[in-house]
Design a protein around this motif. Structure first.
Motif, PDB file in Angstrom:
ATOM      1  N   UNK A  36       1.288   3.688 -15.432  1.00 49.51           N
ATOM      2  CA  UNK A  36       1.391   3.181 -14.232  1.00 49.51           C
ATOM      3  C   UNK A  36       0.048   3.781 -13.601  1.00 49.51           C
ATOM      4  N   UNK A  37      -1.041   2.989 -13.347  1.00 49.20           N
ATOM      5  CA  UNK A  37      -2.213   3.564 -12.712  1.00 49.20           C
ATOM      6  C   UNK A  37      -2.002   4.219 -11.121  1.00 49.20           C
ATOM      7  N   UNK A  38      -1.177   3.802 -10.214  1.00 46.00           N
ATOM      8  CA  UNK A  38      -0.698   4.291  -9.275  1.00 46.00           C
ATOM      9  C   UNK A  38      -0.193   5.836  -9.434  1.00 46.00           C
ATOM     10  N   UNK A  39       0.702   5.931 -10.209  1.00 46.91           N
ATOM     11  CA  UNK A  39       1.436   7.314 -10.582  1.00 46.91           C
ATOM     12  C   UNK A  39       0.502   8.044 -11.255  1.00 46.91           C
ATOM     13  N   UNK A  40      -0.381   7.907 -12.127  1.00 49.65           N
ATOM     14  CA  UNK A  40      -1.610   8.408 -12.721  1.00 49.65           C
ATOM     15  C   UNK A  40      -2.551   9.070 -11.593  1.00 49.65           C
ATOM     16  N   UNK A  41      -2.834   8.348 -10.810  1.00 48.59           N
ATOM     17  CA  UNK A  41      -3.816   8.838  -9.525  1.00 48.59           C
ATOM     18  C   UNK A  41      -3.064   9.516  -8.524  1.00 48.59           C
ATOM     19  N   UNK A  42      -1.916   9.474  -8.660  1.00 48.00           N
ATOM     20  CA  UNK A  42      -1.113  10.272  -7.462  1.00 48.00           C
ATOM     21  C   UNK A  42       0.149  11.238  -7.949  1.00 48.00           C
ATOM     22  N   UNK A  43      -0.399  12.189  -8.488  1.00 54.17           N
ATOM     23  CA  UNK A  43       0.590  13.138  -9.209  1.00 54.17           C
ATOM     24  C   UNK A  43       1.704  13.552  -8.424  1.00 54.17           C
ATOM     25  N   UNK A  44       1.484  13.931  -7.130  1.00 61.62           N
ATOM     26  CA  UNK A  44       2.510  14.440  -6.363  1.00 61.62           C
ATOM     27  C   UNK A  44       3.403  13.289  -5.974  1.00 61.62           C
ATOM     28  N   UNK A  45       3.046  12.055  -5.894  1.00 62.21           N
ATOM     29  CA  UNK A  45       4.202  10.896  -5.587  1.00 62.21           C
ATOM     30  C   UNK A  45       4.868  10.981  -6.862  1.00 62.21           C
ATOM     31  N   UNK A  46       4.238  10.817  -8.037  1.00 63.32           N
ATOM     32  CA  UNK A  46       5.016  10.537  -9.253  1.00 63.32           C
ATOM     33  C   UNK A  46       6.176  11.645  -9.344  1.00 63.32           C
ATOM     34  N   UNK A  47       5.798  12.871  -9.193  1.00 61.45           N
ATOM     35  CA  UNK A  47       6.674  14.168  -9.067  1.00 61.45           C
ATOM     36  C   UNK A  47       7.862  13.826  -8.279  1.00 61.45           C
ATOM     37  N   UNK A  48       7.518  13.414  -6.965  1.00 63.47           N
ATOM     38  CA  UNK A  48       8.467  13.151  -5.972  1.00 63.47           C
ATOM     39  C   UNK A  48       9.433  12.098  -6.451  1.00 63.47           C
ATOM     40  N   UNK A  49       9.028  11.063  -6.976  1.00 62.53           N
ATOM     41  CA  UNK A  49       9.854  10.011  -7.666  1.00 62.53           C
ATOM     42  C   UNK A  49      10.817  10.356  -8.770  1.00 62.53           C
ATOM     43  N   UNK A  69       0.837  -1.158   0.059  1.00 62.01           N
ATOM     44  CA  UNK A  69      -0.043  -0.068   0.035  1.00 62.01           C
ATOM     45  C   UNK A  69       0.827   1.308   0.155  1.00 62.01           C
ATOM     46  N   UNK A  70       0.510   2.224  -0.834  1.00 61.18           N
ATOM     47  CA  UNK A  70       1.154   3.488  -0.775  1.00 61.18           C
ATOM     48  C   UNK A  70       1.567   4.108   0.560  1.00 61.18           C
ATOM     49  N   UNK A  71       0.579   4.196   1.394  1.00 64.98           N
ATOM     50  CA  UNK A  71       0.871   4.946   2.606  1.00 64.98           C
ATOM     51  C   UNK A  71       2.025   4.315   3.174  1.00 64.98           C
ATOM     52  N   UNK A 116       8.434  14.004   1.294  1.00 67.01           N
ATOM     53  CA  UNK A 116       7.703  12.644   1.314  1.00 67.01           C
ATOM     54  C   UNK A 116       6.605  12.640   2.420  1.00 67.01           C
ATOM     55  N   UNK A 117       6.906  13.380   3.665  1.00 69.20           N
ATOM     56  CA  UNK A 117       5.797  13.359   4.432  1.00 69.20           C
ATOM     57  C   UNK A 117       4.743  14.240   3.765  1.00 69.20           C
ATOM     58  N   UNK A 118       4.722  15.277   3.261  1.00 73.91           N
ATOM     59  CA  UNK A 118       3.730  16.204   2.562  1.00 73.91           C
ATOM     60  C   UNK A 118       2.752  15.174   1.737  1.00 73.91           C
ATOM     61  N   UNK A 119       3.524  14.644   0.685  1.00 76.17           N
ATOM     62  CA  UNK A 119       2.995  13.551  -0.061  1.00 76.17           C
ATOM     63  C   UNK A 119       2.078  12.464   0.723  1.00 76.17           C
ATOM     64  N   UNK A 120       2.574  12.011   1.786  1.00 79.11           N
ATOM     65  CA  UNK A 120       1.912  11.041   2.770  1.00 79.11           C
ATOM     66  C   UNK A 120       0.721  11.533   3.123  1.00 79.11           C
ATOM     67  N   UNK A 121       0.610  12.775   3.997  1.00 76.88           N
ATOM     68  CA  UNK A 121      -0.453  13.618   4.447  1.00 76.88           C
ATOM     69  C   UNK A 121      -1.761  13.893   3.200  1.00 76.88           C
ATOM     70  N   UNK A 122      -1.239  13.990   2.040  1.00 75.92           N
ATOM     71  CA  UNK A 122      -2.075  14.298   0.802  1.00 75.92           C
ATOM     72  C   UNK A 122      -2.561  12.901   0.672  1.00 75.92           C
ATOM     73  N   UNK A 123      -2.008  11.696   0.569  1.00 79.78           N
ATOM     74  CA  UNK A 123      -2.522  10.431   0.129  1.00 79.78           C
ATOM     75  C   UNK A 123      -3.493   9.895   1.240  1.00 79.78           C
ATOM     76  N   UNK A 124      -3.022  10.251   2.589  1.00 77.79           N
ATOM     77  CA  UNK A 124      -3.858   9.594   3.560  1.00 77.79           C
ATOM     78  C   UNK A 124      -5.243  10.531   3.611  1.00 77.79           C
ATOM     79  N   UNK A 125      -5.239  11.991   3.547  1.00 71.46           N
ATOM     80  CA  UNK A 125      -6.402  12.681   3.386  1.00 71.46           C
ATOM     81  C   UNK A 125      -7.500  12.315   2.368  1.00 71.46           C
TER      82      UNK A 125
END
Length: 666
Positions: free
Chosen positions: A292-305, A181-183, A327-336
């Protein structure tokens, strides 16, 4: 992160044999230990070309003694040799024998080389961090086969599973193998980076991070293999790395902080999505986001990688701490986004939203006052925080001027030249309308600091101040790519896109900001405007209802929600909801009367278009009937006239009240 313990089967599993195809002479690289005529190859022997001994099975056995440590069993094969579980024969404070892990790190016939290696590895004993396995000792022992001296790191024993184990064992709800899981992956990354930051601060480079080298034990993650760690100031000619994880420039430049961060980025990618071909066609790049569906659905994570694994080391994160913050900011975004609960965080880069824009209106189809006042955008956006160690920080804190022109004068009077003073001057010039001077200052600063993301931020602000949102968007896209865990770049980009007429880009960004942190009220209004234009009125109202009651913009949000309910072709339920909201809202007489006029007009329009439909229910105390609604509308106009100071407008309002009043006998 979930708690993890190592299963009994994992601790007693047999050590995998080294496949014959992977057996080579360590000196001449010729194949050795290969089978012939249907017979398996020997795991021990000598190279037929240069006589170098080889061994592809554990050289230590149960009960063998290595200095003060007794071997229990071999548990794995590492990049530099076999790894053994053992115990310290010296009793600890509790009277027990402490379990340890011995990892082979050098095998040499030269005693001086062994001693040098021992001295070079002594620094690892001083490494002390909760996310790093503790190295307790460095010992030497003769190889049973060749008699050459071998060196071993002695480390604490960690009971858990490696990230590679967890990745291989994870199953989705249907029992199919799936990425973690991404989180969880993001949380692992944060802990890894905390350990990396510690090592880098100590002048050490990890060199060979990968999922095999981190273990989840209990509710904590630890780096478990320090065999490849080197001093940054004296990198040896040879060092460890793994294809698919190692940065492409390392072969030429050697390991650096940037290459360490690259390995973390690659590891996150491997753990979070099906990354087939990461050691082949994708060994130096990531797949396209849309593939990659995960990256398409999570732009901020894609940009971080993509920043962490950029082919140019200068474009990567500048430190493990910086990458961890993003990474922490992206995690907060994903959890929210996953559970609709806001996760506000503390930015070390930007202020939070202090002012708002676009909160006095919500776009409607031709309704008066529906356009956003974009001149309020630039002053309302959060600002980059001043670096407290900058030479000019003290001078900046002393500036008390309020208006932009006075701030410009105060900044020009500071006798210190520093990055923060230059950038604060740029911001003040933009606020004062001195756009040409601001651009000139940025051009000069760009020559000194071409990779400073604040160049793009202030260039974007300058374009917005000049009413050029389309030209501003690429600059904010650049800032977003550099700081994917920050909310202000997303807010600025969303506003520029909306101003430019691109709701497809603006809507998801507004939503992302608002879902993550409800302090960014402008994002709620922006998201509601986009939703209303799409006809998603219920969602628009829900976004506005999320503005907290203790927020200064709560009343504006409720007014906007009322107007959203009054959209053309509204349903009866929406009409009744608008009336109920207005009745509950504490407003002054004038504002109450203005909104009452809008509600009664919408109610009359609904009655005209719904003859014969059940008109049960009330709007602001009036039944849904033409006559009753006209009485209500008349009163609203008269209330408005009673508080209007302009005499001509008062007369017009009274006339309007007379016109809408239903015909009576008296």
């Amino acid at each position: 992160m979930p708690r993890v313990t190592r299963s009994d089967s994992a601790t007693t599993a047999p050590v995998p044999e080294i496949d014959e195809s992977q057996r080579f002479c360590r000196t001449c690289k010729s194949p050795v230990g290969r089978g012939r005529n249907g017979q398996p190859g020997r795991p021990r022997g000598f190279c037929t070309k240069d006589g170098t001994p080889f061994c592809f099975e554990p050289t230590l056995a149960e009960s063998d003694s290595v200095d003060r440590y007794e071997i229990d069993r071999c548990i794995a094969r590492g990049g530099q040799g076999w790894i053994y579980l053992g115990h310290d024969t010296h009793f600890d404070d509790t009277g027990g024998q402490r379990p340890v892990v011995l990892k082979g790190v050098i095998d040499s016939t030269d005693p001086d080389a062994i001693e040098q290696a021992r001295q070079e590895r002594r620094f690892l004993i001083e490494v002390d961090h909760p996310n790093i396995v503790k190295v307790n000792d460095f010992v030497r022992h003769p190889d049973p086969l060749t008699g050459t001296m071998a060196g071993y790191l002695v480390m604490e024993y960690i009971d858990g599973r490696t990230l590679l184990d967890l990745h291989r064992e994870y199953r989705d709800d249907e029992g199919n193998r799936a990425p973690l899981p991404l989180p969880h992956v993001l949380a692992y990354g944060i802990e890894v980076l905390q350990a990396m930051a510690y090592l880098h601060e100590k002048g050490l480079l990890y060199c060979d991070f990968k999922p095999d080298n981190a273990m989840h034990t209990g509710d904590q993650l630890k780096l478990i293999d320090l065999g490849a760690v080197v001093r940054a100031e004296s990198v040896p000619d040879s060092f460890l790395g793994t294809v698919g994880y190692q940065a492409p420039e390392v072969v030429d430049t050697g390991p650096t902080v940037a290459s360490d961060l690259y390995t973390v980025g690659r590891s996150l990618a491997v753990l979070s999505f099906s990354f087939e071909g990461f050691t082949r066609q994708f060994r130096d790049r990531l797949p396209n986001r849309d593939d990659v569906p995960l990256l398409a659905a999570n732009e901020s994570y894609d940009l971080l990688l993509r920043r962490a694994t950029h082919t140019d080391p200068a474009q990567r994160f500048t430190s493990a701490e910086q990458m961890s913050q993003q990474l922490e900011g992206v995690l907060l975004e994903v959890l929210a986004a996953s559970d609709a609960h806001p996760r506000p965080g503390l930015s070390r880069v930007f202020t939070v939203e202090q002012r708002t824009f676009g909160t006095d209106t919500v776009v409607g189809d031709g309704r008066p006052g529906s356009q956003v006042d974009w001149s309020a955008l630039v002053p309302a956006l959060p600002t980059p925080l001043v670096d407290p160690v900058d030479p000019g920080a003290g001078h900046l804190a002393a500036i008390a001027a309020a208006d932009p022109d006075s701030v410009v004068d105060a900044l020009l009077a500071i006798p210190v030249d520093s990055p923060e003073i230059v950038l604060q001057l740029v911001g003040a010039r933009i606020a004062a309308g001195q756009l040409d001077a601001a651009h000139q200052d940025l051009d000069v600063y760009a020559a000194k600091a071409p990779h400073d993301w604040r160049l793009s931020w202030y260039r974007g602000l300058g374009e917005l101040a000049a009413s050029r949102p389309r030209e501003a968007r690429p600059y904010f896209e650049q800032v977003y790519a550099v700081l994917p865990g920050e909310l202000p770049p997303k807010l600025a980009l969303a506003a520029a896109a909306e101003w430019d007429g691109d709701d497809d880009r603006a809507g998801p960004l507004y939503e992302r900001v608002w879902r993550t942190d409800t302090r960014y009220v402008s994002a709620a209004f922006g998201y509601a405007r986009v939703l209303e234009r799409r006809g998603e009125l219920t969602a628009a109202v829900a976004a506005l209802d999320g503005v907290p009651e203790d927020n200064a913009q709560h009343t504006f949000a409720q007014v906007a929600a009322i107007r959203a309910c009054l959209a053309p072709n509204l349903a009866k339920a929406e009409l009744l909801e608008a009336g109920a909201r207005l009745k509950r809202l504490p407003l002054g007489i004038e504002r109450q009367a203005e909104l009452s006029v809008e509600v009664f007009q919408a109610a009359l329009e609904w009655v005209r278009h719904n003859e014969g439909v059940d008109g049960g229910g009330e709007v602001l105390g009036r039944r849904l009937a033409d006559r009753q609604l006209r009485f209500g509308l008349e009163k609203a106009y008269r209330d408005l006239a009673g508080v209007t100071e302009d005499a001509d407008r008062r007369i017009e309002l009274v006339r309007t009240a007379n016109r809408v009043r239903p015909r009576t006998l008296f």
